[in-house]
Design a protein around this motif. Structure first.
Motif, short mmCIF file in Angstrom:
data_model
loop_
_atom_site.label_atom_id
_atom_site.label_comp_id
_atom_site.label_asym_id
_atom_site.label_seq_id
_atom_site.Cartn_x
_atom_site.Cartn_y
_atom_site.Cartn_z
N CYS A 1 -5.19 93.84 20.44
CA CYS A 1 -5.96 92.60 20.50
C CYS A 1 -7.47 92.87 20.60
O CYS A 1 -8.28 92.14 20.01
N THR A 2 -7.83 93.93 21.33
CA THR A 2 -9.25 94.27 21.47
C THR A 2 -9.83 94.72 20.13
O THR A 2 -10.97 94.40 19.79
N GLU A 3 -9.04 95.48 19.37
CA GLU A 3 -9.47 95.89 18.03
C GLU A 3 -9.80 94.67 17.17
O GLU A 3 -10.84 94.62 16.50
N LEU A 4 -8.92 93.67 17.20
CA LEU A 4 -9.13 92.45 16.41
C LEU A 4 -10.36 91.69 16.88
O LEU A 4 -11.17 91.22 16.08
N PHE A 5 -10.50 91.59 18.20
CA PHE A 5 -11.64 90.86 18.77
C PHE A 5 -12.95 91.54 18.39
O PHE A 5 -13.93 90.88 18.04
N LEU A 6 -12.97 92.87 18.45
CA LEU A 6 -14.18 93.62 18.10
C LEU A 6 -14.51 93.45 16.62
O LEU A 6 -15.67 93.26 16.25
N ALA A 7 -13.48 93.52 15.77
CA ALA A 7 -13.70 93.39 14.33
C ALA A 7 -14.24 92.01 13.96
O ALA A 7 -15.01 91.86 13.00
N GLU A 8 -13.87 91.00 14.73
CA GLU A 8 -14.31 89.63 14.45
C GLU A 8 -15.60 89.26 15.17
O GLU A 8 -16.13 88.16 14.99
N SER A 9 -16.12 90.19 15.99
CA SER A 9 -17.30 89.89 16.82
C SER A 9 -18.59 89.87 16.03
O SER A 9 -19.60 89.29 16.47
N GLY A 10 -18.60 90.54 14.88
CA GLY A 10 -19.83 90.66 14.10
C GLY A 10 -20.60 91.93 14.41
O GLY A 10 -21.60 92.24 13.75
N LEU A 11 -20.15 92.68 15.41
CA LEU A 11 -20.80 93.96 15.75
C LEU A 11 -20.49 95.01 14.69
O LEU A 11 -19.44 94.96 14.02
N ASN A 12 -21.39 95.97 14.56
CA ASN A 12 -21.18 97.09 13.65
C ASN A 12 -20.38 98.15 14.42
O ASN A 12 -20.93 98.97 15.13
N TYR A 13 -19.08 98.12 14.27
CA TYR A 13 -18.17 98.90 15.12
C TYR A 13 -17.58 100.11 14.40
O TYR A 13 -17.58 100.20 13.17
N THR A 14 -17.06 101.03 15.22
CA THR A 14 -16.18 102.10 14.75
C THR A 14 -15.06 102.22 15.78
O THR A 14 -15.33 102.33 16.98
N ILE A 15 -13.82 102.17 15.31
CA ILE A 15 -12.66 102.29 16.21
C ILE A 15 -12.00 103.64 15.97
O ILE A 15 -11.68 104.00 14.84
N LEU A 16 -11.82 104.39 17.05
CA LEU A 16 -11.16 105.70 16.99
C LEU A 16 -9.82 105.58 17.72
O LEU A 16 -9.79 105.31 18.92
#
Length: 340
Positions: free
Chosen positions: A127-142
């Motif tokens: 759920c956190t991955e999805l929330f981060l992806a939809e936040s608009g932030l320039n993210y990288t998930i490892l």
């Protein structure tokens, strides 16, 4: 570039902080206790008091921050639940980072999190991955599998101390990785454009079952392991019991992770493309065998030194207590013997 590292006192977070400092980044660490985080300050990091569960403490911590690296997670001994730290806290952090105009956000998740909805930590990570992806932030998930550092307490120490090694159900092979190597990927992601708004597996060179790890430890230590198998149904019963008590919720949620480790399904992924994207050399990644070899070499050397000092002390005490003392040296003049 100013980095805010969250969870910097943890097993992974401290290695991320160390790597970032060594590479010349200005590092700020969000901590709940400056006393416990004193070693980070000695390394050169700036400490700022704050708590993910109190969003008002995050605003000042994020002031002037270019990138956030989030390595925080709840611990079994915490008074707060997994949901409070790993969901509510992360939502607070992501929203605060967005409001502060943070340019990059590095998040550590778990491999195959989407396949275990019944395991609280896995579902929260998904759920956190999805929330981060939809936040608009320039993210990288490892997405990680497991830390080699945890194997010492789980296998190494019990085998050395002739204590039981607990194995649950059908052991799932796990591609454990040294946290020093994981830190390399986290810091490298900050300057590789291809990692922006992407998700990558970051795992060790191969997956190892519990039985395979035990055999390696036995060979390196010269000791035989006392393996005790814990039935998965018994752990499920314990978990259900703990759920009746608020103080047991956190432990119960952690016990749920045994469903992953006892499923028989490997936690592993191909890293070929990942190494190419990040520009890192797979040959420089620590293998599980070399990691354990270094640990047991240091421990066995230390044990020999301690044993030597113990025997030396015993011998000295024995000599002092002995009734048969060495005769004193006789002075030639006192004895009337001519030295010539």
């Amino acid at each position: 570039m100013t980095l805010l590292i969250v969870g910097a006192t943890g097993t992974l977070g401290r290695q991320v902080a160390r790597r970032a400092i060594d590479e010349g980044y200005k590092v700020r660490c969000l901590v709940r206790s400056t006393k416990k985080a004193a070693f980070l300050k000695e390394w050169g990091a700036e400490l700022v008091l704050g708590d993910l569960c109190y969003p008002q403490t995050l605003t000042g911590a994020l002031e002037g921050v270019t990138a956030v690296i989030d390595a925080a997670t709840s611990r079994p001994t915490d008074s707060l639940s997994i949901k409070q730290v790993d969901w509510d806290g992360k939502v607070n952090l992501i929203q605060a980072a967005k409001a502060a105009g943070v340019e990059r956000f590095i998040f550590f998740s778990i491999l195959e999190a989407d396949k275990y909805p019944e395991v609280p930590l896995m579902e929260i990570k998904r759920c956190t991955e999805l929330f981060l992806a939809e936040s608009g932030l320039n993210y990288t998930i490892l997405r990680l599998a497991g830390f080699m550092q945890g194997l010492i307490g789980q296998y190494g120490i019990p085998i050395l101390e002739n204590q039981p090694v607990w194995v649950t159900g059908e052991s799932s092979p796990v591609a454990y990785m040294d946290t020093l190597d994981i830190a390399k990927f986290a810091i490298k992601a900050l300057n590789v454009a291809e990692t922006q708004k992407q998700t990558f597996p970051v795992v060790g060179t191969r997956a190892w079952s519990a039985e395979e790890i035990i055999r390696v430890c036995e060979r390196l230590s010269g000791k035989e392991a006392r393996i005790t198998r814990m039935p998965i149904n018994l752990l499920r019963a314990v978990r259900r019991f703990l759920r009746f008590f608020q103080w047991g919720w956190n432990v119960a949620d952690r016990l749920a992770f045994t469903e992953v480790l006892a499923s028989g399904k490997p936690l592993n992924a191909s890293m070929d493309e990942v190494y190419q994207v990040f520009g890192l050399d797979p040959q420089q990644t620590t293998t599980l065998e070399s990691y354990l070899q270094e640990y047991f070499s240091r421990i066995m050397k230390k044990l020999k030194e301690l044993d030597y000092e113990k025997n030396k002390t015993k011998k000295q005490k024995s000599n002092k207590k002995s009734p048969f003392k060495q005769p004193a040296k006789i002075n030639s003049q006192e004895s009337g013997v001519n030295g010539q």
